[in-house]
Design an enzyme around this catalytic site. Structure first.
Site, PDB file in Angstrom:
ATOM      1  N   GLY A  86       6.750  34.352 -56.386  1.00 10.68           N
ATOM      2  CA  GLY A  86       7.774  33.832 -55.490  1.00 10.68           C
ATOM      3  C   GLY A  86       7.343  33.870 -54.038  1.00 10.68           C
ATOM      4  O   GLY A  86       8.159  33.674 -53.135  1.00 10.68           O
ATOM      5  N   SER A 136     -14.135  29.629 -56.254  1.00  8.03           N
ATOM      6  CA  SER A 136     -12.975  30.498 -56.161  1.00  8.03           C
ATOM      7  C   SER A 136     -13.399  31.931 -56.460  1.00  8.03           C
ATOM      8  O   SER A 136     -13.851  32.225 -57.562  1.00  8.03           O
ATOM      9  CB  SER A 136     -11.900  30.068 -57.176  1.00  8.03           C
ATOM     10  OG  SER A 136     -10.987  31.129 -57.375  1.00  8.03           O
ATOM     11  N   ASP A 150       8.129  25.721 -48.363  1.00 14.48           N
ATOM     12  CA  ASP A 150       6.988  26.623 -48.550  1.00 14.48           C
ATOM     13  C   ASP A 150       5.809  26.226 -47.670  1.00 14.48           C
ATOM     14  O   ASP A 150       5.203  27.057 -46.995  1.00 14.48           O
ATOM     15  CB  ASP A 150       6.531  26.609 -50.020  1.00 14.48           C
ATOM     16  CG  ASP A 150       7.593  27.152 -50.948  1.00 14.48           C
ATOM     17  OD1 ASP A 150       8.654  27.602 -50.464  1.00 14.48           O
ATOM     18  OD2 ASP A 150       7.361  27.127 -52.174  1.00 14.48           O
TER      19      ASP A 150
END
Ligand code: ADP
Ligand code: MG
Length: 382
Positions: A122, A67, A170
């Site tokens: 969000g 990552s 999502d």
């Protein structure tokens, strides 16, 4: 340097050679809030920021993932008990496991990934992460799973490996999104339709209240129960009402005396919201962004006064938007914190941003984070 170059260079330095590179997106939801579990519509779209991953099978049975943003490596096997420590790696492990459960092939592979979706704002950075890997693994191993299955893989990852009981919106938006479009998804039938979203002369901007969603999970369950009770009362007279979103406004009126005032208000919001999504779609087909904006304000009012999932800070941000003559503004997401989404005419943008920053800091002692968003493409190979 683009994110693609960044991950490809890192891949070459860690593992040598190159892999194939895939990307997926975060998402916004323009309108259609708390409608998903009522069988209604949501209206999300993919945004231009997302997650980019380079990957290549390594011939073994271990996954090695770097990552870039967390500056670390995770190595794990592919059996159920190999769940890695790091939260970010669990999303990837989950995607591998859920792909295997659906009959897809996944073996050891090497990968490097990075993203530019702000975490926890969000915009669903987690769905972007899941979709990028789900899509990439499907291509690399030639599994031929359809896009809905890829979205389900992400959703099940959240449920089974990350402790989030989310709906399908999502991951759906992250996989299916297209630049210049929003997608109306019927959460009951899963039928969907693309609508043009090219707000020329307007900008879409999120204003992050910085408030955390504390009450959210118990309040969320309360709202669900209210909706179920209202739907049940209506169903006695109108058996076709499977979900609250199937009800007409007048049917709700008929049961006003049979349910609590609170349940009535919750249901009134949901039935209104389902209609507003349809009205926004009509307005977009005429490129009528002023009507879209007005409907966004109506949603905010409903979420604040009828559904009662707003909070003081979000109502404050909404009032400032009105005062600055912003076209549309509403709380985005489940509520009790997070962002407002605002549709702002170009010429009002600078004034709005400086007013909202100074007014919010004066009242709450901190500047809200400002995030400009534009639509982008969902899961794809780069
Ligand atoms: P969001 O609302 O943004 O989806 P979540 O808490 O659901 O917030 O997901 C955020 C988590 O997703 C992070 O804690 C991290 O584990 C993972 N994640 C998201 N973006 C990245 C990234 N760029 N690199 C590594 N992990 C990421
Ligand atoms: Mg998430």
């Amino acid at each position: 340097m683009s994110i693609k170059q960044l991950v490809e260079e890192k891949f070459a330095s860690l593992f040598g050679g190159d892999g194939r590179t895939f990307a997926s997106a975060g998402r916004i939801n323009l309108i259609g809030e708390h409608t998903d579990y009522n069988g209604g519509y949501v209206f999300p779209g993919a945004i231009s920021c997302g997650i980019t991953v380079t990957m290549r099978p390594n011939g073994g049975d271990t996954v090695r993932v770097w990552s870039v943003d967390f500056d670390g490596m995770s190595e794990f096997g592919l059996a159920e008990e190999d769940l890695p420590e790091q939260l970010w790696a669990r999303y990837i492990f989950g995607v591998c496991r859920e792909t295997l459960k659906r009959g897809g092939k996944v073996e050891g592979f090497d990968a490097v990934f990075a993203g530019d979706v702000p975490l926890g704002a969000g915009l669903s950075s987690s769905a972007a992460l899941e979709s990028a890997f789900a899509f990439g693994l499907n291509e690399v191993y030639g599994n031929g799973l359809d896009k809905f299955t890829l979205a389900r893989i992400g959703q099940s990852t959240e449920h089974n490996y990350c402790g989030t009981k989310c709906g399908i919106m999502d991951q759906f938006a992250s996989v299916f999104g297209k630049q210049g479009s929003l997608i109306r998804l019927n959460c009951k039938t899963l039928e969907y339709k693309y609508f043009p979203f090219n707000p020329e002369g307007y900008r879409l901007v999120l204003v992050d209240s910085g408030v955390k969603h504390q009450l959210a999970s118990s309040a969320y369950n309360d709202r669900r129960h209210s909706c179920e009770r209202a739907a049940e009362a209506i169903r006695k007279r109108h058996p076709e009402v499977e979900f609250l979103s199937d009800s007409k406004r007048i049917w709700l009126e008929e049961v006003r005396e049979e349910i609590s005032q609170e349940d009535f208000l919750r249901a009134e919001y949901v039935i209104g919201e389902v209609q507003r999504v349809l009205d926004v779609c009509d307005a977009l087909e005429r490129s009528d962004y002023e009507t879209v904006g007005e409907l966004m304000y109506q949603t905010h009012f409903g979420l604040s006064r009828l559904y009662e999932v707003s909070c003081e800070e979000l109502d404050f941000l909404n009032r400032i938007a009105r005062r600055c003559e912003v076209t549309g503004s509403r709380v985005m997401g489940g509520g009790f914190g997070g962002c407002t989404v605002n549709l702002v005419r170009d010429e009002l943008y600078d004034g709005f941003i400086s007013t909202v920053k100074s007014a919010y800091s004066e009242k709450y002692g901190r500047e809200p984070r400002i995030l400009d968003v534009v639509t982008g493409d969902g899961a794809r190979e780069l």
